[in-house]
Design an enzyme around this catalytic site. Sequence first.
Site, short mmCIF file in Angstrom:
data_model
loop_
_atom_site.label_atom_id
_atom_site.label_comp_id
_atom_site.label_asym_id
_atom_site.label_seq_id
_atom_site.Cartn_x
_atom_site.Cartn_y
_atom_site.Cartn_z
CB SER A 119 -0.94 0.01 1.19
OG SER A 119 -0.24 0.34 2.34
CE LYS A 157 -2.67 1.87 4.87
NZ LYS A 157 -1.78 0.75 5.11
#
Length: 621
Positions: A119, A157
């Site tokens: 991701s 993230k």
Amino acid sequence: MLTKKQARVLEFIKAFRVRHEYAPSLEEIRRKFKLASASTAHYYVGKLQDAGLLNKEHHQPRAVSPVGAKQTVEIPIVGVIAAGQPIEAIETSEDTITITRDEISRQGRHYALRVQGNSMIGEGIFDGDVVVIRKQETAENGQTVVAVIDDNEATLKKLYRENGRFRLQPANPTLFPIYRDEVEVRGIVVKIIRNLESQLDQGQSRNEKYVRKIDYSWDYRGEKTKSYTHGIHTYPAMFIPQVARRLLETYTKEGDTICDIFCGSGTALVESKLLGRSIYGIDLNPLAIFLAKAKTTPINPQKLRKEYLALLTRVEKMKDSKIQKPDFKNLDFWFKDKVIIKLARLKEAIREIKNEAIRNFLMTAFSETVRYSSNTKNGEFKLVRMKGEKLEKHDPDVRGIFCNRAEKNIAGMTDFYKDAKKDSWTKIIYGDSSKDNRIKASSLDCIITSPPYGDSRTTVAYGQFSRLSAQWIDVFENPNDASGVDNALLGGRASKTLTHGLQSEYLNDSLEKIAKQDETRARDVLSFYLGLNECLKQAYRMLKSKKYFCLVVGNRLVKQVRIPTDFIIAELAEKIGFTCEDIIVRNIPGKRMPMKNSPTNIVGVLEETMNKESIVVLRKD
Ligand SMILES: C[S@@+](CC[C@H](N)C(=O)[O-])C[C@H]1O[C@@H](n2cnc3c(N)ncnc32)[C@H](O)[C@@H]1O
């Protein structure tokens, strides 16, 4: 990136030059580090030159010299982090990396994590990379952070604060952001280290003896894993019930006798009971035995509920004189005084329950309460204490945690009681699976199990995870014995030498690569496989001829060397008298996404990547 051994060689060369004003010869390096040959010494010098830490003059005798005498720093790789779906925050001290001091700031403390998932590819962070993190509890908008959400789910993230909540933004346009009101920042990424060597290692460049078949239909991504009694207590590296069930359905039939030789908290045992198979479970961790029994003993839910309600009343009315604090080492370090009193009160009320099965079942909810109300950091399998303000503010609602857990567990038991097959039995043995546990020879129709990834010290510390609960719920006669569990498990004690009689080319190859960097680690690794080989022999003894032995295993990395445990098991087992019929590869659920958007149910596609586990299917000849 330097290994510990490479860093030591560099230090030795530097110190030698200071003393003698010339560099040590390869032979002197070999002697100092007791290396097998001068070419191994040459290998280290080459590595240091490649890393830019030694000048490239190695064709001249004694000519190597440290480049600008750069200082190095060793950073622990404390575990894995998902750049994908959040995963349970697992901390293991698997390895260390050494980088030059000027690559990171002198301020703050640093640790490293191995990345899983895709991701963050937009930020140049790829699956398999190592990221160096500076420990801090806050971050600027847009910084890439290690974030823990929902109590113990960790992810990597970019963090943004907006409209009174947090947005955790993946750097991959195909993925959605995660929004949360609360996010715990555990640090920011300060350096990315790409390990091309280990990725090359992963490739199918060699003419492999065995074939791995990728089969996404084994992933069970997004499916419920806490149904029935599966969710009554956390345990590290649990089976996915769907995997255990499918193996049972594929390789056994109703009425068969099965064994899980590393049963842990008993996932395969629960599934067996639901499918009408009788099963033995063996484990060497007393807490696992306790949990497996509680999970697999059907209890009438009405009686259970009645006892639970009576228990709550008893807790209220209990006289202080009846409350006894447990007596084990460091009790006050791991629990606040008022928490100890509340826990002791609850425990006493549970102990008064006469029915053993009900008492033990409610004791599992108590055991979880112990973990959640202790001073340990949430979401860590290792014992790490909270610090500073967090510790000061820690004021757990002991009764609330217990009630919440107990009520969920009772709901799970209600379903289990309804669906468990009455005429199958479950026998749980506290024992070492590398030894004879008195299960008759040629008596089993199948063995289904998932062994540890490696020794407890450097992979999952089952004993450490279990310690506080085990001490509170009296699974040890002397609660201080709880700290000895990890050493007793597979690979718990390093082998004295690297000489061994195991016939596995894959193992020898891995050991050689690891030993070149760190002989002690190689001996640790060997000890695990020596134990595992004994377990394979016991499994062979217990299994009926022509029957199956399925092992779900992970191929772990040690010192940047990917150890193909699936192939090693296949080689060792074939020497014992099994045939390896299949090696199926699945993605580990909740931990990662497949590399591409692949349709499920494609069997037979050949591929090998990291972040997967293998199901090795053996058949006794
Ligand atoms: C991967 S876990 C099994 C988890 C289990 N499948 C579950 O769902 O909970 C591996 C287990 O092996 C156990 N173990 C390690 N060494 C052992 C040994 N020599 N004999 C028996 N059990 C052992 C550990 O205590 C741990 O519970």
